[in-house]
Enzyme design. Sequence first.
Site, short mmCIF file in Angstrom:
data_model
loop_
_atom_site.label_atom_id
_atom_site.label_comp_id
_atom_site.label_asym_id
_atom_site.label_seq_id
_atom_site.Cartn_x
_atom_site.Cartn_y
_atom_site.Cartn_z
N LYS A 92 0.85 -1.19 0.00
CA LYS A 92 0.00 0.00 0.00
C LYS A 92 0.88 1.23 0.00
CE LYS A 92 -3.86 2.21 0.22
NZ LYS A 92 -3.40 2.90 -1.03
N GLN A 113 7.26 3.97 3.80
CA GLN A 113 5.84 3.63 3.84
C GLN A 113 5.57 2.39 4.69
OE1 GLN A 113 3.74 5.57 1.38
NE2 GLN A 113 2.20 5.04 2.87
N LYS A 116 5.51 3.45 8.30
CA LYS A 116 4.37 4.35 8.49
C LYS A 116 3.07 3.55 8.55
CE LYS A 116 4.20 7.61 5.39
NZ LYS A 116 3.90 8.47 4.22
N LYS A 128 5.33 1.61 -3.08
CA LYS A 128 5.27 2.96 -3.66
C LYS A 128 5.61 2.84 -5.13
CE LYS A 128 4.75 7.26 -2.20
NZ LYS A 128 4.17 7.78 -0.96
N GLY A 167 -2.48 8.27 -4.41
CA GLY A 167 -1.77 9.43 -4.95
C GLY A 167 -0.52 9.79 -4.17
N ASP A 168 0.25 10.67 -4.74
CA ASP A 168 1.40 11.32 -4.09
C ASP A 168 1.65 12.57 -4.95
OD1 ASP A 168 3.58 10.69 -1.87
OD2 ASP A 168 4.71 11.46 -3.57
N THR A 212 -4.18 13.70 4.86
CA THR A 212 -2.76 13.84 5.19
C THR A 212 -2.52 15.16 5.90
OG1 THR A 212 -2.31 12.59 3.18
CG2 THR A 212 -0.43 13.58 4.31
N ASN A 243 -1.81 19.05 -2.31
CA ASN A 243 -2.84 18.36 -1.53
C ASN A 243 -2.56 18.41 -0.03
OD1 ASN A 243 -3.47 15.34 -0.29
ND2 ASN A 243 -5.19 16.33 -1.31
N SER A 379 -6.76 6.00 3.59
CA SER A 379 -6.83 5.06 2.47
C SER A 379 -7.28 3.68 2.97
CB SER A 379 -5.47 4.92 1.80
OG SER A 379 -5.24 5.99 0.91
P1 NDP Z 1 1.16 17.71 -4.68
O1 NDP Z 1 1.66 17.37 -6.02
O2 NDP Z 1 -0.31 17.88 -4.46
O3 NDP Z 1 1.84 19.05 -4.14
C1 NDP Z 1 3.23 19.16 -4.02
C2 NDP Z 1 3.57 20.60 -3.66
O4 NDP Z 1 4.95 20.70 -3.39
C3 NDP Z 1 3.27 21.57 -4.80
O5 NDP Z 1 2.95 22.84 -4.27
C4 NDP Z 1 4.61 21.60 -5.55
O6 NDP Z 1 4.81 22.80 -6.27
C5 NDP Z 1 5.61 21.47 -4.40
N1 NDP Z 1 6.79 20.73 -4.84
C6 NDP Z 1 6.84 19.48 -5.35
N2 NDP Z 1 8.10 19.12 -5.67
C7 NDP Z 1 8.86 20.18 -5.33
C8 NDP Z 1 10.24 20.43 -5.41
N3 NDP Z 1 11.10 19.51 -5.90
N4 NDP Z 1 10.69 21.64 -4.96
C9 NDP Z 1 9.84 22.57 -4.47
N5 NDP Z 1 8.50 22.37 -4.39
C10 NDP Z 1 8.03 21.22 -4.80
O7 NDP Z 1 1.74 16.58 -3.69
P2 NDP Z 1 1.27 16.20 -2.22
O8 NDP Z 1 0.78 17.39 -1.52
O9 NDP Z 1 0.40 15.00 -2.33
O10 NDP Z 1 2.65 15.69 -1.57
C11 NDP Z 1 3.51 16.56 -0.84
C12 NDP Z 1 4.42 15.74 0.06
O11 NDP Z 1 3.62 14.97 0.97
C13 NDP Z 1 5.31 14.70 -0.64
O12 NDP Z 1 6.50 14.56 0.10
C14 NDP Z 1 4.51 13.41 -0.51
O13 NDP Z 1 5.32 12.27 -0.61
C15 NDP Z 1 3.94 13.58 0.89
N6 NDP Z 1 2.76 12.81 1.24
C16 NDP Z 1 1.64 12.83 0.48
C17 NDP Z 1 0.52 12.14 0.87
C18 NDP Z 1 -0.76 12.18 0.11
O14 NDP Z 1 -1.73 11.56 0.56
N7 NDP Z 1 -0.86 12.89 -1.00
C19 NDP Z 1 0.51 11.29 2.07
C20 NDP Z 1 1.75 11.39 2.85
C21 NDP Z 1 2.81 12.12 2.42
P3 NDP Z 1 3.98 23.14 -7.62
O15 NDP Z 1 2.62 23.54 -7.12
O16 NDP Z 1 4.72 24.25 -8.26
O17 NDP Z 1 3.95 21.88 -8.41
O1 2IT Z 2 3.19 8.89 1.40
C1 2IT Z 2 2.03 8.46 1.58
O2 2IT Z 2 1.69 7.98 2.66
C2 2IT Z 2 1.07 8.58 0.48
N1 2IT Z 2 1.41 9.13 -0.56
C3 2IT Z 2 -0.32 8.02 0.63
C4 2IT Z 2 -0.35 6.55 0.41
C5 2IT Z 2 -1.71 5.91 0.34
O3 2IT Z 2 -1.74 4.74 -0.04
O4 2IT Z 2 -2.72 6.54 0.65
#
Ligand code: NDP
Ligand code: 2IT
Length: 447
Positions: A92, A113, A116, A128, A167-168, A212, A243, A379
């Site tokens: 997952k 993961q 976590k 992942k 997603g991520d 998240t 997100n 999830s």
């Molecule tokens: P999104 O794609 O929705 O948003 C990512 C944000 O971070 C955007 O604002 C993006 O900028 C910015 N960003 C991405 N890469 C870079 C970079 N290399 N340098 C600077 N800014 C950057 O992703 P999420 O919000 O889903 O994910 C954000 C973090 O949270 C990641 O580390 C992910 O692994 C982690 N995460 C996500 C989960 C989920 O459920 N979605 C769960 C747990 C952890 P821009 O808007 O310009 O693209």
């Molecule tokens: O980093 C993370 O925990 C995620 N991107 C979410 C994983 C999931 O299966 O909901």
Amino acid sequence: MSTRDTIEAIYAAVVRRNPGEGEFHQAVREVLDSIAPALAAHPEYAEAKIIERICEPERQIIFRVPWEDDRGEVHINRGFRVEFNSALGPYKGGLRFHPTVYLGIVKFLSFEQLFKNALTGMPIGGGKGGSDFDPKGRSGREVMRFCQSFMTELYRHLGEYTDVPAGDIGVGTREIGYLFGQYKRITNRYESGVLTGKGLAYGGAQVRKEATGYGAVFFADEMLRTAGESLDGKRVVVSGSGNVAIYAIEKVTHLGGVVIACSDSSGYLRDDKGVDVETLKEIKEVRRASLAEYVAARPHATYMPGRGVWEVPCQVAIPCATENEIDAAEATALVSGGCAAVVEGANMPATPAAVRVFAEAGVRFAPGKAANAGGVAASALEMQQNASRDSWSFTYSEQRLREIMRDIHARCYATADEYGMPGNYVAGANIDGFRLVAEAMLAHGLV
Ligand code: NDP
Ligand code: 2IT
């Protein structure tokens, strides 16, 4: 061999066997540095070579993803799925679409993961995936064609009891919809539980989108309360505006904090009146535009190009963008600005040097594998609803998330205490996550 020597030998082997995968080495190092006390207390782990087995993914899939853009030009990307560990349940974890994606990133995320997911207490293993596909500037139809091609290979490795992506970075509800549509078409099965983060119109769960960010703030709230404080009235900086960031900002605001800055990949925004979440959603979720557009709607705010978000003085920092975004220099700037708590919404946003700076300054620090576990926990709740063909209300789902985050906090806190490191959430999360996976692996025999 002493426990320390065993750990060093295992780490050296990981580096040798996974050359050039710096992020993966970093994630392994961080866990190995914490678990010596657990190994000393459980000699049976070393005897069964549990750490060596945990550091080797069960399966790694790499595949070609050909697709055609709107002009008819052919593009070739690379797809990945690293199925790290299934001791606790089906693999997952999310999918990331970003040009920086390569095997080392997917492996680090998959490794994080698995611990976590263990901490959530839900029956989910660790995995992942993703691609070096860059969705920026691509039309919706191009994104759809890419997702269809990606799933045309990946589908054979998935299943609600096998591997369940979500997603991520770069993968949200829109992409999950296209991936689900293609999976359904190829397999001729309406298998809701094969993907999470689905739209509410077809089997998605309430609060998954928010989970998240909300979860990270619930963790922050627990951590501050344990120290006799609260988020109320605190100045908070959140990096990112995707997100995780959007819903972290929303929940901080609900709990009385003021988010004065956030960022995207081009720059950062400062709004001393408090970042307006509805404006942010309109720009980032609806229009998929640059954060720079925020100042047109809120002219008192400023947008600066570059990576200076951590120079904005704050009391609480919630990094929600990407790995290694806070190094020693950014950590030092945060400490000088009065920051007393850091909660990782992103995966591994603070480098080891940054974590040392926080520790030396007495800054409370919540590692991502505990603090951002709300997303994957929601999830797992989505999988539970899909399996029972049920759907829960927003209020009930948020209450479940809140309880899960409270439990994760309590687990990490208690384990740190048990091992004589009170308040050390890194040690608590790593030891507890490791023990949960190790016990299941021991029970399964040599597989
Ligand atoms: P999104 O794609 O929705 O948003 C990512 C944000 O971070 C955007 O604002 C993006 O900028 C910015 N960003 C991405 N890469 C870079 C970079 N290399 N340098 C600077 N800014 C950057 O992703 P999420 O919000 O889903 O994910 C954000 C973090 O949270 C990641 O580390 C992910 O692994 C982690 N995460 C996500 C989960 C989920 O459920 N979605 C769960 C747990 C952890 P821009 O808007 O310009 O693209
Ligand atoms: O980093 C993370 O925990 C995620 N991107 C979410 C994983 C999931 O299966 O909901």
